[in-house]
Design a protein around this motif. Structure first.
Motif: not given
Length: 312
Positions: A43-62
């Protein structure tokens, strides 16, 4: 013909379900572990989607679907980083040295223990040898610095400064490999000793009657007897060749040698959590995992092609 195939398939299905029913208690016992693996590993492999997104502290909660999709930009930024090339060299250099030297040392130590006649001394030596495995790397690094720093114990014995931990060169790799071998030698030797215990003792007796000395018995009986174990462990180790941990390097490193201690896991940590660029950190970790799985499959395939034992 079609009826025969259908009948055969029905028979196979019946046998399969009968086998499952007979082993139902084993399946029930293994079910909690399967659930645990799914929850904490897959299930944590779902977090790999962040590799294809711009994830900064301001957008982390989105939510994931509201973050900006950047494709392979995170991978490109990681590969083009100024220290990525040296990081790859360090990771491969330390991993290959550690794998080669660690395997040879563990096998040699296991063979020596196996040849000991005095049982009490053998057990005492084995216990002492694997105790460092349970010691924290913080303590190990402190001991290493007292030994290898300029003016330390090693320099005092050598009568000169070897600069093992104060020179911008791969000499620090030697220190890391030595410390790792000392810490893990006894622990890694346990499985080889177990494999040696399964060798038919009649082979040794027959070889001794034929006039083979102790070294010949080791070379022609002991080592071939544990070869399947060696091959399997090497295949599994090759899969983690890029996954060398950052704890040793961080604790043994300093400003003078950091260029040669930076490894991929440390690089991913600095660029991901340290710089709050979670997309880049995830991309580097994903690359590390993908290369590890690929190397594992390739090594397993090669072992099967040359007729050696393999995982599956």
């Amino acid at each position: 013909m079609a009826k025969n195939k259908a009948r055969e398939q029905k028979t196979k299905n019946k046998i399969t379900w009968e086998t499952v029913w007979k082993q139902r208690y084993l399946f029930m016992m293994s079910l909690p572990f399967v659930i645990w693996i799914i929850i904490f590993k897959y299930i944590p492999l779902w977090g790999w989607t962040m590799a294809f997104q711009e994830v900064k502290p301001a957008t982390f909660a989105l939510p994931i679907w509201e973050r900006e999709f950047v494709g392979f930009d995170n991978f490109i930024r990681g590969f083009s980083d100024r220290i990525f090339k040296q990081t790859m060299i360090n990771t491969l250099g330390i991993s290959v040295l550690q794998l080669a030297v660690g395997t040879i040392v563990a096998i040699t130590f296991a063979v020596l223990l196996n040849e000991l006649v005095f049982t009490r001394f053998k057990k005492l030596s084995q216990t002492i040898s694997y105790l460092p495995h349970f010691v924290s790397w913080v303590i190990i690094a402190s001991i290493a610095k007292n030994l290898f720093n300029d003016g330390g114990v090693i320099d005092t014995i050598a009568g000169t400064n070897l600069h093992l931990m104060s020179t911008n060169s791969p000499l620090i790799w030697v220190v890391i490999v030595i410390i790792d071998c000392w810490k893990e030698m006894g622990w890694n030797a346990i499985i080889y000793l177990s494999a040696m215990a399964g060798i038919d003792q009649g082979l040794y007796e027959a070889a001794q009657i034929d006039g083979a000395n102790r070294f010949q018995r080791i070379w022609h009986i002991t080592l071939p007897g544990i070869r399947p174990t060696i091959i399997v462990l090497l295949i599994m180790s090759i899969g983690s060749v890029l996954g060398v941990g950052m704890e040793r390097q961080m604790l043994l490193s300093n400003g003078l040698v950091q260029d040669h201690t930076m490894v991929l896991s440390w690089f991913s940590y600095l660029r991901g959590i340290g710089s709050s660029d979670y997309g880049l950190g995830t991309a580097i970790g994903m690359f590390q995992s993908a290369v590890g799985v690929s190397l594992l499959l390739i090594a397993n395939k090669i072992a099967g092609m040359v007729g050696e034992d393999k995982l599956v």
